[in-house]
Design an enzyme around this catalytic site. Sequence first.
Site, PDB file in Angstrom:
ATOM      1  N   ASP A  76       0.864  -1.169   0.000  1.00 19.97           N
ATOM      2  CA  ASP A  76       0.000   0.000   0.000  1.00 19.97           C
ATOM      3  C   ASP A  76       0.911   1.232   0.000  1.00 19.97           C
ATOM      4  O   ASP A  76       1.997   1.194   0.558  1.00 19.97           O
ATOM      5  CB  ASP A  76      -0.850  -0.087   1.279  1.00 19.97           C
ATOM      6  CG  ASP A  76      -1.279   1.254   1.803  1.00 19.97           C
ATOM      7  OD1 ASP A  76      -2.035   1.923   1.084  1.00 19.97           O
ATOM      8  OD2 ASP A  76      -0.880   1.632   2.914  1.00 19.97           O
ATOM      9  N   ASP A  86      -1.342  -0.703   6.164  1.00 20.38           N
ATOM     10  CA  ASP A  86      -1.557  -0.134   7.498  1.00 20.38           C
ATOM     11  C   ASP A  86      -2.999   0.265   7.785  1.00 20.38           C
ATOM     12  O   ASP A  86      -3.355   0.514   8.921  1.00 20.38           O
ATOM     13  CB  ASP A  86      -0.682   1.114   7.676  1.00 20.38           C
ATOM     14  CG  ASP A  86      -1.172   2.269   6.817  1.00 20.38           C
ATOM     15  OD1 ASP A  86      -1.654   2.004   5.698  1.00 20.38           O
ATOM     16  OD2 ASP A  86      -1.090   3.427   7.271  1.00 20.38           O
ATOM     17  N   ASP A 136      -6.898  -1.848   4.003  1.00 18.31           N
ATOM     18  CA  ASP A 136      -5.918  -2.875   3.654  1.00 18.31           C
ATOM     19  C   ASP A 136      -6.268  -4.235   4.255  1.00 18.31           C
ATOM     20  O   ASP A 136      -5.707  -5.255   3.850  1.00 18.31           O
ATOM     21  CB  ASP A 136      -4.522  -2.470   4.149  1.00 18.31           C
ATOM     22  CG  ASP A 136      -3.996  -1.242   3.436  1.00 18.31           C
ATOM     23  OD1 ASP A 136      -4.059  -1.224   2.190  1.00 18.31           O
ATOM     24  OD2 ASP A 136      -3.547  -0.309   4.110  1.00 18.31           O
TER      25      ASP A 136
HETATM   26  P1  ADP Z   1      -5.348   5.703  -0.535  1.00 15.92           P
HETATM   27  O1  ADP Z   1      -5.499   5.744   0.954  1.00 15.92           O
HETATM   28  O2  ADP Z   1      -4.898   4.351  -1.051  1.00 15.92           O
HETATM   29  O3  ADP Z   1      -4.493   6.793  -1.084  1.00 15.92           O
HETATM   30  P2  ADP Z   1      -8.266   6.238  -0.744  1.00 15.92           P
HETATM   31  O4  ADP Z   1      -9.101   5.149  -1.303  1.00 15.92           O
HETATM   32  O5  ADP Z   1      -8.392   6.549   0.692  1.00 15.92           O
HETATM   33  O6  ADP Z   1      -6.773   5.933  -1.214  1.00 15.92           O
HETATM   34  O7  ADP Z   1      -8.564   7.601  -1.560  1.00 15.92           O
HETATM   35  C1  ADP Z   1      -8.432   7.626  -2.955  1.00 15.92           C
HETATM   36  C2  ADP Z   1      -8.562   9.033  -3.480  1.00 15.92           C
HETATM   37  O8  ADP Z   1      -9.855   9.567  -3.189  1.00 15.92           O
HETATM   38  C3  ADP Z   1      -7.589  10.029  -2.885  1.00 15.92           C
HETATM   39  O9  ADP Z   1      -6.334  10.009  -3.531  1.00 15.92           O
HETATM   40  C4  ADP Z   1      -8.345  11.349  -3.109  1.00 15.92           C
HETATM   41  O10 ADP Z   1      -8.151  11.787  -4.428  1.00 15.92           O
HETATM   42  C5  ADP Z   1      -9.789  10.952  -2.921  1.00 15.92           C
HETATM   43  N1  ADP Z   1     -10.224  11.198  -1.538  1.00 15.92           N
HETATM   44  C6  ADP Z   1     -10.475  10.300  -0.568  1.00 15.92           C
HETATM   45  N2  ADP Z   1     -10.867  10.889   0.579  1.00 15.92           N
HETATM   46  C7  ADP Z   1     -10.846  12.219   0.345  1.00 15.92           C
HETATM   47  C8  ADP Z   1     -11.131  13.381   1.127  1.00 15.92           C
HETATM   48  N3  ADP Z   1     -11.517  13.319   2.407  1.00 15.92           N
HETATM   49  N4  ADP Z   1     -10.999  14.579   0.521  1.00 15.92           N
HETATM   50  C9  ADP Z   1     -10.625  14.681  -0.751  1.00 15.92           C
HETATM   51  N5  ADP Z   1     -10.322  13.638  -1.545  1.00 15.92           N
HETATM   52  C10 ADP Z   1     -10.439  12.423  -1.015  1.00 15.92           C
HETATM   53 MG    MG Z   2      -2.318   3.208   3.875  1.00 14.09          MG
END
Ligand code: ADP
Ligand code: MG
Length: 292
Positions: free
Chosen positions: A38, A237, A241
Amino acid sequence: ATPTSIMVGTGRAAQAGVLFRKGDSLQALRDVKVVAVDKTGTLTKGAPELTDFVCASGENQDQTLAAIAALENYSEHPIAQAIVSAAKDKHVTLPKAEQFESLTGLGVTAQIGADQWHVGADRLMTQLGADLSAFTEQAQTLAQEGKTPMYAARNKQVIALLAVADPIKETTPRAIEQLHARGIKVVMITGDNRHTAHAIARRLNIDEVVAEVMPEGKVQAVQALRETHQHLAYVGDGINDAPALAVADVGIAIGTGTDIAIEAADVVLMSGDMQGVVTAIALSHATMRNIR
Ligand code: ADP
Ligand code: MG
């Protein structure tokens, strides 16, 4: 392997900060040929900062940032914390956001006064049918710098581009070098933007990238990798995941991560970084060598 040697091996590992929750994972780890990782919080610090903020012409910078922060104030995502703390630094007053909703893997939405706001990834904006074209070129440049671009839309009208950068942990590059030295392939799996993911992967010499996966997509990505590469370890983490940790041949959780990830893992690293993966693999080889 004899039970005694496994016990000795897991005991030695514990002293080195590597907790094997099952004896057979010590054996399974020796055979690992691919380590899937990740990105956020594992390869990187998981503590992003807001680096760029661009508004459409005619929009008030401070008011727009305040509105975005009002939404993010309800989100627990590390990206949200970066935005809220940037707004605090500017001493802007946050308006009242209502009917907040977290759109997992995409972003967030809420109502401010009569307006519906969305903040998130390009795929969220595409889903809304919002026109991104005014910002796509700038977003591309930011992503190529390893930053994560995001957009803010008011009533489905894109009015701002934001970017956050999450620094790579100091110990990550060397850990990846050491995995490569053992002939192990390293694959990054992330929900982040494809261009951002590739920019970071290039810096770290990561062999393969799976980007823009939704949380449930991590399991599918791991399962797909396992069809071509058996003996796969997954390192992560976060809550998102946990399913991937469970389906990997060896699930390795970062000890500083969430409890849900730790519970799903076979191996827990106290060190909180990729160096622990190298230590764990070295220990598995040493233990298994003594046995034969
Ligand atoms: P990771 O933790 O693997 O980077 P996530 O699935 O948590 O991926 O999030 C994927 C994408 O969704 C982020 O890169 C962002 O672009 C968008 N995103 C998620 N949560 C938020 C948030 N609270 N505000 C703005 N963008 C968000
Ligand atoms: Mg992570």
